[in-house]
Design a protein around this motif. Sequence first.
Motif, PDB file in Angstrom:
ATOM      1  N   LYS A  92      46.710  13.534  56.928  1.00  0.00           N
ATOM      2  CA  LYS A  92      45.619  14.505  56.874  1.00  0.00           C
ATOM      3  C   LYS A  92      45.981  15.677  57.750  1.00  0.00           C
ATOM      4  N   ASP A  93      46.124  16.841  57.148  1.00  0.00           N
ATOM      5  CA  ASP A  93      46.330  18.056  57.928  1.00  0.00           C
ATOM      6  C   ASP A  93      44.966  18.616  58.283  1.00  0.00           C
ATOM      7  N   VAL A  94      44.750  18.876  59.568  1.00  0.00           N
ATOM      8  CA  VAL A  94      43.481  19.420  60.018  1.00  0.00           C
ATOM      9  C   VAL A  94      43.725  20.796  60.615  1.00  0.00           C
ATOM     10  N   ARG A  95      43.028  21.769  60.124  1.00  0.00           N
ATOM     11  CA  ARG A  95      43.148  23.112  60.683  1.00  0.00           C
ATOM     12  C   ARG A  95      41.780  23.539  61.196  1.00  0.00           C
ATOM     13  N   ILE A  96      41.677  23.702  62.496  1.00  0.00           N
ATOM     14  CA  ILE A  96      40.413  24.105  63.110  1.00  0.00           C
ATOM     15  C   ILE A  96      40.621  25.398  63.876  1.00  0.00           C
ATOM     16  N   TRP A  97      39.801  26.383  63.602  1.00  0.00           N
ATOM     17  CA  TRP A  97      39.832  27.624  64.363  1.00  0.00           C
ATOM     18  C   TRP A  97      38.645  27.624  65.312  1.00  0.00           C
ATOM     19  N   SER A 152      23.842  18.592  64.238  1.00  0.00           N
ATOM     20  CA  SER A 152      24.874  19.032  63.302  1.00  0.00           C
ATOM     21  C   SER A 152      25.824  17.883  62.955  1.00  0.00           C
ATOM     22  N   ALA A 153      26.144  17.773  61.681  1.00  0.00           N
ATOM     23  CA  ALA A 153      27.096  16.743  61.237  1.00  0.00           C
ATOM     24  C   ALA A 153      28.527  17.240  61.304  1.00  0.00           C
ATOM     25  N   TYR A 165      34.834  16.826  61.572  1.00  0.00           N
ATOM     26  CA  TYR A 165      36.142  17.205  62.102  1.00  0.00           C
ATOM     27  C   TYR A 165      36.741  16.091  62.957  1.00  0.00           C
ATOM     28  N   HIS A 166      35.899  15.417  63.709  1.00  0.00           N
ATOM     29  CA  HIS A 166      36.374  14.314  64.552  1.00  0.00           C
ATOM     30  C   HIS A 166      36.954  13.208  63.675  1.00  0.00           C
ATOM     31  N   ALA A 167      36.266  12.892  62.573  1.00  0.00           N
ATOM     32  CA  ALA A 167      36.762  11.877  61.646  1.00  0.00           C
ATOM     33  C   ALA A 167      38.108  12.294  61.063  1.00  0.00           C
ATOM     34  N   CYS A 168      38.228  13.560  60.669  1.00  0.00           N
ATOM     35  CA  CYS A 168      39.491  14.068  60.121  1.00  0.00           C
ATOM     36  C   CYS A 168      40.621  13.924  61.131  1.00  0.00           C
ATOM     37  N   HIS A 180      29.421   7.391  60.388  1.00  0.00           N
ATOM     38  CA  HIS A 180      28.374   8.116  61.117  1.00  0.00           C
ATOM     39  C   HIS A 180      28.168   9.498  60.521  1.00  0.00           C
ATOM     40  N   TYR A 181      29.270  10.179  60.230  1.00  0.00           N
ATOM     41  CA  TYR A 181      29.157  11.518  59.636  1.00  0.00           C
ATOM     42  C   TYR A 181      28.410  11.464  58.307  1.00  0.00           C
ATOM     43  N   LEU A 182      28.777  10.529  57.438  1.00  0.00           N
ATOM     44  CA  LEU A 182      28.147  10.442  56.119  1.00  0.00           C
ATOM     45  C   LEU A 182      26.678  10.063  56.235  1.00  0.00           C
TER      46      LEU A 182
END
Length: 208
Positions: free
Chosen positions: A5-10, A59-60, A65-68, A85-87
Amino acid sequence: GSLSKDVRIWNTGKFHNPIFESLNEDGLNSNLVLYSAGGVQFEDAVASLETWKASNPTSARPYYYHACMLLSVSRYEEFLKMADHYLFIEKEKNSMSATMTRYYYALTQLLYRRKARPALQNLNLCLCVNPLMAEFWCLTGDVYYHIIKDHEKAKEFYENAIILGSRRLTNSPWPMEVAKYGEYPQKMIASCNKIIASKFTYGSMPKK
């Protein structure tokens, strides 16, 4: 197969940012790619997410993002718990993020836990949201192929991947695993045919 899983967070200070979904089942490796002003380590990114959770507890998104991120570093048990938890708290149950999380959840159940039921439950929901995603049909076929061992049924799902996947619009915003639209399901259909034929031949042999 494997999970990546590639995660890109700005980190803009507002935590309102796009994310690119990608999945690769070719090797059991996972990669984490985090982008910010100066680049961040996993622990620092998690710390930022915890701050986000504290500042906006309803906020979910930070849980998504944490799951990713947990998936990206192969922490599968933690990913499954965070994804659950997110779902649970995500209000937009049919959003792309929620649907793709279900897809990753199903893939983890297949490859890590080898559990058919939770994988299929989540894949059914994915297909209800977007039946033109060949990836969803292929993974459903994989569950029947590898765990349930029903190769006739698996073949049907791989065929659906080719037929329904071909109807998807080229400008679809959903992530795309190109191999799942022809090459992969065709290879798996051939494998199913071979297994089915061998069972038929064996079953047709006269008893001594």
